[in-house]
Scaffold this active site. Structure first.
Site, mmCIF file in Angstrom:
data_model
loop_
_atom_site.group_PDB
_atom_site.id
_atom_site.type_symbol
_atom_site.label_atom_id
_atom_site.label_comp_id
_atom_site.label_asym_id
_atom_site.label_seq_id
_atom_site.Cartn_x
_atom_site.Cartn_y
_atom_site.Cartn_z
ATOM 1 N N GLY A 160 -20.882 11.996 25.962
ATOM 2 C CA GLY A 160 -21.460 10.658 25.952
ATOM 3 C C GLY A 160 -20.488 9.506 25.967
ATOM 4 O O GLY A 160 -20.913 8.351 25.872
ATOM 5 N N PHE B 126 -20.659 28.597 35.524
ATOM 6 C CA PHE B 126 -19.292 29.134 35.523
ATOM 7 C C PHE B 126 -18.859 29.562 36.930
ATOM 8 O O PHE B 126 -18.267 30.635 37.124
ATOM 9 C CB PHE B 126 -19.154 30.326 34.569
ATOM 10 C CG PHE B 126 -19.222 29.994 33.101
ATOM 11 C CD1 PHE B 126 -19.248 28.685 32.648
ATOM 12 C CD2 PHE B 126 -19.265 31.018 32.150
ATOM 13 C CE1 PHE B 126 -19.301 28.393 31.289
ATOM 14 C CE2 PHE B 126 -19.308 30.732 30.787
ATOM 15 C CZ PHE B 126 -19.334 29.424 30.360
ATOM 16 N N ASN C 285 -26.369 19.675 34.970
ATOM 17 C CA ASN C 285 -25.762 20.723 35.783
ATOM 18 C C ASN C 285 -26.228 22.095 35.317
ATOM 19 O O ASN C 285 -26.463 22.316 34.131
ATOM 20 C CB ASN C 285 -24.234 20.625 35.747
ATOM 21 C CG ASN C 285 -23.607 21.480 34.671
ATOM 22 O OD1 ASN C 285 -23.433 22.697 34.841
ATOM 23 N ND2 ASN C 285 -23.271 20.858 33.531
ATOM 24 N N SER D 165 -22.182 27.055 26.767
ATOM 25 C CA SER D 165 -22.829 26.624 28.004
ATOM 26 C C SER D 165 -24.269 27.104 28.014
ATOM 27 O O SER D 165 -24.551 28.257 27.681
ATOM 28 C CB SER D 165 -22.100 27.201 29.218
ATOM 29 O OG SER D 165 -22.858 26.966 30.401
ATOM 30 N N TYR E 174 -15.689 13.297 30.839
ATOM 31 C CA TYR E 174 -15.971 13.932 32.121
ATOM 32 C C TYR E 174 -17.003 13.090 32.868
ATOM 33 O O TYR E 174 -16.671 12.377 33.812
ATOM 34 C CB TYR E 174 -16.437 15.370 31.907
ATOM 35 C CG TYR E 174 -16.832 16.154 33.148
ATOM 36 C CD1 TYR E 174 -17.010 15.553 34.387
ATOM 37 C CD2 TYR E 174 -17.036 17.524 33.081
ATOM 38 C CE1 TYR E 174 -17.370 16.285 35.519
ATOM 39 C CE2 TYR E 174 -17.395 18.266 34.202
ATOM 40 C CZ TYR E 174 -17.567 17.635 35.416
ATOM 41 O OH TYR E 174 -17.927 18.369 36.514
ATOM 42 N N THR E 175 -18.255 13.126 32.408
ATOM 43 C CA THR E 175 -19.301 12.373 33.103
ATOM 44 C C THR E 175 -19.005 10.880 33.090
ATOM 45 O O THR E 175 -19.252 10.182 34.087
ATOM 46 C CB THR E 175 -20.669 12.668 32.455
ATOM 47 O OG1 THR E 175 -20.916 14.081 32.503
ATOM 48 C CG2 THR E 175 -21.789 11.937 33.187
ATOM 49 N N THR F 80 -19.102 18.163 21.713
ATOM 50 C CA THR F 80 -19.901 19.338 22.012
ATOM 51 C C THR F 80 -19.961 19.575 23.523
ATOM 52 O O THR F 80 -19.505 18.753 24.320
ATOM 53 C CB THR F 80 -21.365 19.173 21.540
ATOM 54 O OG1 THR F 80 -21.975 18.119 22.320
ATOM 55 C CG2 THR F 80 -21.445 18.841 20.065
ATOM 56 N N ASN F 81 -20.628 20.670 23.865
ATOM 57 C CA ASN F 81 -20.992 20.955 25.245
ATOM 58 C C ASN F 81 -22.223 20.125 25.622
ATOM 59 O O ASN F 81 -22.630 19.226 24.887
ATOM 60 C CB ASN F 81 -21.276 22.457 25.390
ATOM 61 C CG ASN F 81 -20.885 23.004 26.756
ATOM 62 O OD1 ASN F 81 -21.160 22.383 27.779
ATOM 63 N ND2 ASN F 81 -20.245 24.160 26.764
ATOM 64 N N LYS G 3 -15.666 25.833 21.611
ATOM 65 C CA LYS G 3 -16.523 24.732 22.061
ATOM 66 C C LYS G 3 -17.963 25.078 21.730
ATOM 67 O O LYS G 3 -18.457 26.149 22.095
ATOM 68 C CB LYS G 3 -16.364 24.493 23.558
ATOM 69 C CG LYS G 3 -17.082 23.233 24.059
ATOM 70 C CD LYS G 3 -16.664 22.888 25.467
ATOM 71 C CE LYS G 3 -17.245 21.556 25.907
ATOM 72 N NZ LYS G 3 -16.771 21.172 27.257
ATOM 73 N N ASN H 147 -10.042 26.773 29.299
ATOM 74 C CA ASN H 147 -11.345 27.098 28.750
ATOM 75 C C ASN H 147 -11.799 28.425 29.349
ATOM 76 O O ASN H 147 -11.898 28.559 30.574
ATOM 77 C CB ASN H 147 -12.316 25.961 29.110
ATOM 78 C CG ASN H 147 -13.669 26.091 28.470
ATOM 79 O OD1 ASN H 147 -14.368 27.058 28.701
ATOM 80 N ND2 ASN H 147 -14.053 25.086 27.700
ATOM 81 N N ASN I 81 -25.922 27.577 30.693
ATOM 82 C CA ASN I 81 -26.180 28.051 32.052
ATOM 83 C C ASN I 81 -25.802 29.503 32.297
ATOM 84 O O ASN I 81 -25.900 29.989 33.420
ATOM 85 C CB ASN I 81 -25.435 27.144 33.047
ATOM 86 C CG ASN I 81 -25.894 25.706 32.949
ATOM 87 O OD1 ASN I 81 -27.079 25.435 32.846
ATOM 88 N ND2 ASN I 81 -24.945 24.782 32.960
ATOM 89 N N THR I 82 -25.358 30.209 31.249
ATOM 90 C CA THR I 82 -25.147 31.651 31.322
ATOM 91 C C THR I 82 -26.102 32.294 30.337
ATOM 92 O O THR I 82 -26.026 32.020 29.133
ATOM 93 C CB THR I 82 -23.687 32.020 30.968
ATOM 94 O OG1 THR I 82 -22.807 31.445 31.940
ATOM 95 C CG2 THR I 82 -23.497 33.528 30.946
ATOM 96 N N ALA J 299 -13.227 20.216 30.138
ATOM 97 C CA ALA J 299 -13.362 21.330 31.071
ATOM 98 C C ALA J 299 -14.581 21.119 31.959
ATOM 99 O O ALA J 299 -15.546 20.470 31.584
ATOM 100 C CB ALA J 299 -13.496 22.639 30.295
ATOM 101 N N GLY J 300 -14.518 21.706 33.152
ATOM 102 C CA GLY J 300 -15.639 21.657 34.065
ATOM 103 C C GLY J 300 -15.355 20.885 35.324
ATOM 104 O O GLY J 300 -15.889 21.196 36.390
ATOM 105 N N LEU J 301 -14.513 19.857 35.241
ATOM 106 C CA LEU J 301 -14.227 19.066 36.438
ATOM 107 C C LEU J 301 -13.247 19.813 37.337
ATOM 108 O O LEU J 301 -13.404 19.811 38.553
ATOM 109 C CB LEU J 301 -13.680 17.695 36.044
ATOM 110 C CG LEU J 301 -13.653 16.662 37.178
ATOM 111 C CD1 LEU J 301 -13.994 15.277 36.671
ATOM 112 C CD2 LEU J 301 -12.292 16.637 37.872
#
Length: 340
Positions: free
Chosen positions: A297, A115, A111, A175, A318-319, A245-246, A217, A139, A177-178, A62-64
């Site tokens: 990773g 959200f 990042n 996350s 993702y990354t 993991t996140n 997650k 997600n 970031n919230t 998720a995220g992309l």
């Protein structure tokens, strides 16, 4: 164009702009061409997990594709499954720009997107119209301005809205970031959340005549006590799987690098060891009914192998996709075949 050259061009752009350009390019290329270039080269490696049949165990994290706007193109790259989101009940802009940073020497990103998404109604509409027939997970999260004591309301709303269009649903409580979100990973807050969602999911499943797996997650920054408690809670509340993991708040493995001190979650190669350690501890503490998804990773076949050996039935990238390109999907599937 070979991916290293394409990456060099994309990396001349601001990271979020490059993200948008890359996805638009995939859409223009279209599923047929992408399938010939990439998807057809990914070997089949069927796996049964979460009550679902996956063509291979390597998925997109998720995220992309937060809004499910690019599922058809992404699905053609050869993924065994696609996870979209994180989506919230109401649209939100996320955090101010700049909020995405590259650490190329470490094959990492930081990042603090927060959200950013168009809301659950938009995502449902997009999934209703998708042509991709593969497995899609959704997600779900809470809006930033929803008080933590009302978080269950947001998650329940997301669950109810996406149940009909999702093959599985992931509850994102990890996350960084919230504000305050990670407090939902433990204690009474976690118990209330999982109990409430399990009850809602059972009702939805009964009405639909199918079980939609529910996953959670988690963060890589939990201590052992927190990991163990979460494993117990997942079993108690009939959670089908855990995604480990996140992103991480730690900067130990990138200290001194440009942008390393930016706020947000770190992803990419530096996350491999800590996220895989969490995965391995979970594997020792959940029973066979709880499927584990390893993410964090994976930038090469060795990283994929580490996840499978630690107990993952499925993995996500993702990354690593950003730094290595679509050939990473094939390499990871081959790693799964070797470890299987």
């Amino acid at each position: 164009m070979p991916y290293p050259l394409l990456r060099r061009a994309l990396f001349t752009l601001e990271p979020e702009r490059a993200h948008d350009v890359a996805l638009a390019g995939l859409d223009r290329a279209g599923p047929t061409l992408l399938g010939r270039l990439y998807g057809d080269r990914v070997p089949r490696a069927p796996v049964h997990a979460l009550g679902l049949d996956f063509p291979n165990p390597v998925g997109l994290a998720a995220g992309l594709d937060k809004n499910a706007d690019h599922v058809d193109a992404l699905g053609a790259l050869g993924f065994g499954f696609i996870e979209v989101g994180t989506v919230t009940p109401r649209p939100q802009d996320g955090n101010p720009h700049p909020r995405l940073f590259r650490l190329p020497r470490h094959e990492a990103l930081i990042n603090r997107l927060g959200f950013n998404n168009r809301g659950v109604d938009h995502l449902v509409q997009r999934l209703e119209g998708r042509r991709y027939r593969g497995i899609v997970g959704v997600n779900i999260g809470k809006n930033r301005d929803t008080p933590l004591e009302h978080a269950l309301d947001d998650y329940r709303h997301g669950l109810e809205r996406v149940h009909a269009v999702a093959d599985y649903i992931t509850v994102n409580v990890s996350s960084p970031n919230t504000p305050g979100l990670r407090s939902l990973q433990s204690g009474d807050a976690l118990t209330e959340l999982l109990a409430g969602l399990d009850k809602t999911r059972r009702s939805l499943d009964a009405a639909a005549g199918r079980r939609v797996p529910l996953l959670v997650k988690i963060a890589p920054d939990l201590d052992n006590e927190g990991i163990d408690a979460l494993a117990t809670a997942a079993t108690t509340h009939d959670i089908d799987g855990l995604i480990a993991t996140n992103t991480t708040a730690s900067r130990d493995r990138v200290a001194g690098a440009p942008h390393a001190e930016e706020e947000g979650g770190l992803s990419g190669a530096p996350l491999l060891q800590p996220s895989t350690a969490v995965l391995a501890r979970l594997a020792a503490r959940v029973d066979a009914r709880t499927a584990l998804v390893g993410v964090g990773g994976v930038v090469d076949a060795a990283g994929a192998t580490a996840k499978f050996l630690a107990g993952a039935r499925l993995i996500q990238i993702y990354t690593g996709l950003i730094y290595r390109g679509p050939s990473l999907i094939r390499d990871a599937v081959r790693a799964a075949q070797r470890t299987g």
